[in-house]
Design an enzyme around this catalytic site. Structure first.
Site, PDB file in Angstrom:
ATOM      1  N   LYS A 220      33.120   1.324  18.759  1.00 20.19           N
ATOM      2  CA  LYS A 220      32.936   2.674  18.220  1.00 20.19           C
ATOM      3  C   LYS A 220      31.958   2.696  17.035  1.00 20.19           C
ATOM      4  CE  LYS A 220      35.591   5.179  20.932  1.00 20.19           C
ATOM      5  NZ  LYS A 220      36.890   5.747  20.623  1.00 20.19           N
ATOM      6  N   ARG A 254      42.362   0.292  24.958  1.00 22.71           N
ATOM      7  CA  ARG A 254      41.306   0.646  25.914  1.00 22.71           C
ATOM      8  C   ARG A 254      40.010  -0.015  25.439  1.00 22.71           C
ATOM      9  NH1 ARG A 254      37.361   4.599  26.592  1.00 22.71           N
ATOM     10  NH2 ARG A 254      37.058   5.306  28.736  1.00 22.71           N
TER      11      ARG A 254
END
Length: 280
Positions: A220, A254
């Site tokens: 991210k 995830r």
């Protein structure tokens, strides 16, 4: 704790790894790498061999500024990969916010519907009722192309917790069994880096809502801002965030990098198993 999906009841007494399979040309990290069905199916097989407990297939990018596609195009990308993935012996999740795609995926054997909009689209709740699929409800605001301007909260932890509790309540009231529902804080979605980090630090408040937590920190932007690394250099940061998330109550991670995450969790689990008194 368990998570009931269509074909599998997952024991969450240890953290589980969900492997990401992006069937898009424009995802932020690996868009275009698995654009053909053959490449995507081979990637599914590789992730399972690396130890993925679940697969998550997504055919529409949710990165800021990504082009929207219609349900037919999304399903064209998904259908052949889903058909193959459900033969691999692990639960298969379909990442979509379109009720029509949800219905098609359920009919084709999907085990989980993973919705970044927490089933808020008209007809989304109805699309999953009557099925036995697991559900993942994620927190975000707005759409991918507007969410960056909506990262305003009175208290990001309390606000995210209230939203997730409300959406889980809607599903429960509609008749969905509690053990089918997981919650996702939506790291990176309508949140600044500071808000993401605060939410992670206080993630235990979300774990107390009574449903398993599924989290996605892999590669991210916040990790890039903390480390100064480009997307392809964020593995170490992703593993650190993943282990911190587990420490604070996450049940499912995830991730893009399944093998490395599985190894990191094995070490974390081994330490946890030997942390009792009088251990040498």
């Amino acid at each position: 704790m368990h998570w009931q999906t269509r074909r599998f009841r997952l024991d969450l007494s240890r953290p589980r790894v969900m492997g990401i399979v992006n069937l898009t040309p424009d995802s932020f990290s690996d868009g275009g790498q698995f654009g053909s069905a053959a490449a995507a199916i081979a990637h599914c097989e590789r992730l399972v061999a690396e130890g993925a407990d679940l697969l998550d297939l997504g055919a529409e990018s949710s990165r800021p500024g990504a082009a929207r596609i219609d349900a037919d195009e999304e399903w064209r990308r998904l259908a052949p990969v889903l058909d193959a993935a459900v033969q691999l012996g692990v639960p298969v999740s379909v990442d979509t916010c379109k009720p029509e795609v949800m219905r098609r995926a359920i009919a084709a054997g999907a085990d989980v519907i993973n919705d970044i909009q927490a089933l808020q689209a008209p007809g989304a709740v109805e699309a999953v009722l009557g099925s036995e699929v697991g559900l993942c409800l994620m927190h975000m605001k707005g759409e991918p192309d507007t969410m960056a301007n909506l990262a305003v909260y009175d208290d990001v932890v309390a606000d995210v917790a209230a939203f997730l509790a409300q959406r889980a309540g809607v599903l429960r009231q509609a008749g969905v069994a509690a053990d089918r529902i997981t919650l996702d804080p939506g790291y990176g979605f309508a949140k600044t880096s500071a808000q993401n980090l605060r939410l992670l630090a206080h993630q235990a408040a979300l774990a107390s809502l009574g449903h398993p937590l599924l989290v996605g920190w892999s590669r991210k932007r916040t990790l890039g801002e903390v480390t100064g690394r480009a997307v392809d250099g964020r593995l170490a940061a992703s593993l650190a965030a993943a282990l911190k998330a587990v420490q604070h109550g996450a049940h499912i991670l995830r991730v893009h990098d399944v093998a490395a995450t599985v190894d990191a969790l094995k070490v974390w689990q081994a330490v946890s198993d030997n942390a009792g008194p009088n251990q040498i």
